[in-house]
Design a protein around this motif. Sequence first.
Motif, PDB file in Angstrom:
ATOM      1  N   PRO A 101       0.835  -1.212   0.000  1.00 61.45           N
ATOM      2  CA  PRO A 101       0.000   0.000   0.000  1.00 61.45           C
ATOM      3  C   PRO A 101       0.865   1.255   0.000  1.00 61.45           C
ATOM      4  O   PRO A 101       1.987   1.270   0.532  1.00 61.45           O
ATOM      5  CB  PRO A 101      -0.806  -0.134   1.297  1.00 61.45           C
ATOM      6  CG  PRO A 101      -0.699  -1.569   1.686  1.00 61.45           C
ATOM      7  CD  PRO A 101       0.623  -2.048   1.188  1.00 61.45           C
ATOM      8  N   LEU A 102       0.333   2.307  -0.602  1.00 60.97           N
ATOM      9  CA  LEU A 102       1.037   3.584  -0.572  1.00 60.97           C
ATOM     10  C   LEU A 102       0.967   4.219   0.805  1.00 60.97           C
ATOM     11  O   LEU A 102       1.792   5.074   1.137  1.00 60.97           O
ATOM     12  CB  LEU A 102       0.435   4.522  -1.620  1.00 60.97           C
ATOM     13  CG  LEU A 102       0.619   4.087  -3.078  1.00 60.97           C
ATOM     14  CD1 LEU A 102      -0.080   5.054  -4.015  1.00 60.97           C
ATOM     15  CD2 LEU A 102       2.087   3.983  -3.413  1.00 60.97           C
ATOM     16  N   ALA A 103      -0.018   3.845   1.611  1.00 59.85           N
ATOM     17  CA  ALA A 103      -0.140   4.372   2.977  1.00 59.85           C
ATOM     18  C   ALA A 103      -0.798   3.320   3.851  1.00 59.85           C
ATOM     19  O   ALA A 103      -1.867   2.806   3.527  1.00 59.85           O
ATOM     20  CB  ALA A 103      -0.959   5.655   2.993  1.00 59.85           C
ATOM     21  N   THR A 104      -0.132   2.984   4.947  1.00 57.99           N
ATOM     22  CA  THR A 104      -0.682   2.100   5.978  1.00 57.99           C
ATOM     23  C   THR A 104      -0.512   2.813   7.310  1.00 57.99           C
ATOM     24  O   THR A 104       0.619   3.006   7.773  1.00 57.99           O
ATOM     25  CB  THR A 104       0.022   0.746   6.001  1.00 57.99           C
ATOM     26  OG1 THR A 104      -0.139   0.102   4.728  1.00 57.99           O
ATOM     27  CG2 THR A 104      -0.563  -0.150   7.073  1.00 57.99           C
ATOM     28  N   VAL A 105      -1.620   3.234   7.904  1.00 62.06           N
ATOM     29  CA  VAL A 105      -1.585   4.079   9.091  1.00 62.06           C
ATOM     30  C   VAL A 105      -2.212   3.345  10.262  1.00 62.06           C
ATOM     31  O   VAL A 105      -3.351   2.874  10.170  1.00 62.06           O
ATOM     32  CB  VAL A 105      -2.329   5.410   8.855  1.00 62.06           C
ATOM     33  CG1 VAL A 105      -2.245   6.297  10.097  1.00 62.06           C
ATOM     34  CG2 VAL A 105      -1.759   6.122   7.639  1.00 62.06           C
ATOM     35  N   THR A 106      -1.463   3.223  11.339  1.00 61.29           N
ATOM     36  CA  THR A 106      -2.009   2.709  12.589  1.00 61.29           C
ATOM     37  C   THR A 106      -2.563   3.883  13.385  1.00 61.29           C
ATOM     38  O   THR A 106      -1.807   4.751  13.834  1.00 61.29           O
ATOM     39  CB  THR A 106      -0.936   1.968  13.401  1.00 61.29           C
ATOM     40  OG1 THR A 106      -0.410   0.896  12.624  1.00 61.29           O
ATOM     41  CG2 THR A 106      -1.527   1.413  14.690  1.00 61.29           C
ATOM     42  N   VAL A 107      -3.865   3.923  13.537  1.00 57.01           N
ATOM     43  CA  VAL A 107      -4.521   5.047  14.212  1.00 57.01           C
ATOM     44  C   VAL A 107      -4.369   4.873  15.713  1.00 57.01           C
ATOM     45  O   VAL A 107      -4.795   3.853  16.279  1.00 57.01           O
ATOM     46  CB  VAL A 107      -6.005   5.120  13.823  1.00 57.01           C
ATOM     47  CG1 VAL A 107      -6.691   6.273  14.550  1.00 57.01           C
ATOM     48  CG2 VAL A 107      -6.145   5.283  12.314  1.00 57.01           C
ATOM     49  N   VAL A 108      -3.733   5.851  16.353  1.00 56.62           N
ATOM     50  CA  VAL A 108      -3.541   5.835  17.804  1.00 56.62           C
ATOM     51  C   VAL A 108      -4.109   7.123  18.387  1.00 56.62           C
ATOM     52  O   VAL A 108      -4.303   8.116  17.682  1.00 56.62           O
ATOM     53  CB  VAL A 108      -2.050   5.693  18.176  1.00 56.62           C
ATOM     54  CG1 VAL A 108      -1.483   4.381  17.675  1.00 56.62           C
ATOM     55  CG2 VAL A 108      -1.252   6.865  17.622  1.00 56.62           C
ATOM     56  N   SER A 109      -4.365   7.090  19.656  1.00 59.85           N
ATOM     57  CA  SER A 109      -4.856   8.283  20.342  1.00 59.85           C
ATOM     58  C   SER A 109      -3.683   9.177  20.716  1.00 59.85           C
ATOM     59  O   SER A 109      -2.642   8.697  21.168  1.00 59.85           O
ATOM     60  CB  SER A 109      -5.631   7.882  21.600  1.00 59.85           C
ATOM     61  OG  SER A 109      -6.035   9.028  22.314  1.00 59.85           O
ATOM     62  N   GLN A 110      -3.855  10.479  20.514  1.00 60.77           N
ATOM     63  CA  GLN A 110      -2.816  11.437  20.872  1.00 60.77           C
ATOM     64  C   GLN A 110      -2.981  11.965  22.289  1.00 60.77           C
ATOM     65  O   GLN A 110      -2.160  12.754  22.751  1.00 60.77           O
ATOM     66  CB  GLN A 110      -2.820  12.602  19.869  1.00 60.77           C
ATOM     67  CG  GLN A 110      -2.426  12.164  18.462  1.00 60.77           C
ATOM     68  CD  GLN A 110      -2.444  13.312  17.471  1.00 60.77           C
ATOM     69  OE1 GLN A 110      -3.471  13.607  16.870  1.00 60.77           O
ATOM     70  NE2 GLN A 110      -1.305  13.972  17.306  1.00 60.77           N
ATOM     71  N   ILE A 111      -4.041  11.555  22.962  1.00 58.68           N
ATOM     72  CA  ILE A 111      -4.254  11.921  24.364  1.00 58.68           C
ATOM     73  C   ILE A 111      -4.613  10.664  25.139  1.00 58.68           C
ATOM     74  O   ILE A 111      -4.954   9.628  24.553  1.00 58.68           O
ATOM     75  CB  ILE A 111      -5.370  12.976  24.513  1.00 58.68           C
ATOM     76  CG1 ILE A 111      -6.693  12.414  23.986  1.00 58.68           C
ATOM     77  CG2 ILE A 111      -4.999  14.271  23.809  1.00 58.68           C
ATOM     78  CD1 ILE A 111      -7.891  13.316  24.244  1.00 58.68           C
ATOM     79  N   SER A 112      -4.529  10.751  26.441  1.00 59.07           N
ATOM     80  CA  SER A 112      -4.903   9.635  27.304  1.00 59.07           C
ATOM     81  C   SER A 112      -6.330   9.826  27.788  1.00 59.07           C
ATOM     82  O   SER A 112      -6.765  10.944  28.087  1.00 59.07           O
ATOM     83  CB  SER A 112      -3.952   9.547  28.504  1.00 59.07           C
ATOM     84  OG  SER A 112      -2.626   9.329  28.074  1.00 59.07           O
TER      85      SER A 112
END
Length: 453
Positions: A101-112
């Motif tokens: 894939p041209l983009a594979t993004v693991t979505v994570v939270s930027q806050i707790s």
Amino acid sequence: MTTEDLEHFASERQAPAGRIAAPPVAPTRTRGRLRTILVWIAVLAALGLGARFLWTRNIEVATPVAQLKKSDRGGPQPVGVATIGRRDVHVILNALGTVTPLATVTVVSQISGVLQDVGFVEGQKVKKGDFLAQIDDRPYRAQKAQYEGQLARDQGFLAQAKADEERYQRLLKQNSIASQTADNQKFVVKQYEGTVAADQALVDAQALNIAYARITSPVDGRVGLRLVDPGNYVTAGTASSSSSSAGIVVVTQLQPISVLYSIPEDSLRRVAPQLLAGKTLETDVYDRTNTRLLAKGETRAIDNQVDATTGMVKLRAYFDNKDNTLFPNQFVNVRLLANTIPQALAAPISGIQHGAPGDYAWVVSPEGKVSVQKVKLGQTDGDIVQILEGLNEGDRIVVDGSDRLREGGEARVVMTDGVSAPVEGDAKASEAKASGEERRKKRKDGAAPPTTN
């Protein structure tokens, strides 16, 4: 008298007087069994000969050349030929590749915080900016309100300090206060300005955290399986759950998609100049068995170095993948069109022989004589090979039936460029049939009753 005679005499003496010795029985039973065995052997031999005849006949009917072998024994060798001509020869490079894939993004939270809601279905297609998950933002809203109050207080202190500074400047002009007091008030104003700026930054940081609480898709693509369930407490950058790994979900871009593959460094001279000049090369990918075409695309990028351990260089091909035939990490066979040789002299590979002379071909003259002609080969394109030396346009080379040829021998062409040539017997039979039909038609016309007016 011998011992055997004595024993025979004694046996005759011991036999009863009223009985006469029976003559030996003839072996009629044994003879009948032997006759049956011989009959079965003859039947099996006849069946074997019949099967061999049918099998040989089927083989002879398989090709036009083999069909004539039986009747042509002792005469010119029947052969199939192909005519040397010109055509475009494609220079194809074959390689093994992996769909990437041209983009594979693991979505994570930027806050707790606690994961309150998930806004996607596993396997769903998403667009950039679509809602994916919601983190509890109430603690950050409370902190934002606190910092806003602190900002308001410090802004009041700043306004008071500025008013005092103006008053001190007027008194300084009247020589009512010392100049040091007026100078100190300037620094007090600067301090409050810095405090207000810091308070404003704290407010903006909490506003950003609140925005981070709403997680959206960073790219167009398809989401995978959910990695964390609502109700779990996630920390910034990871997902804290006993049943999940880092991240909330993985989004993979599928349209367009790319294929990474490698070619030997010796092939760089064929593709590097074109790619570095900004051109694209036509690329096809096939399935694992290399039989089914999956997609057509183009190669646009080449790596900037050769792998020292393998001697290979990586290239990337791009595909629209509108029908989703390419799947991430799929193994594919790559065929790269590196170049096209226009109007090259070409011959079928089946007409090229390999032996002691090297690469050669059997050439059939217009008079039906065959001769060996050494050739120099170039690029191969499927079942066609480029001829560099040895043959001319229009030459006829043998592609079928070359096993019994000899230098200077005679050959009879029964197939040219895949089209069967008419056999002499068949032509005569067709001519006789046409003549017979014409005679019958004339007789029928002559026997017809005359028409009356």
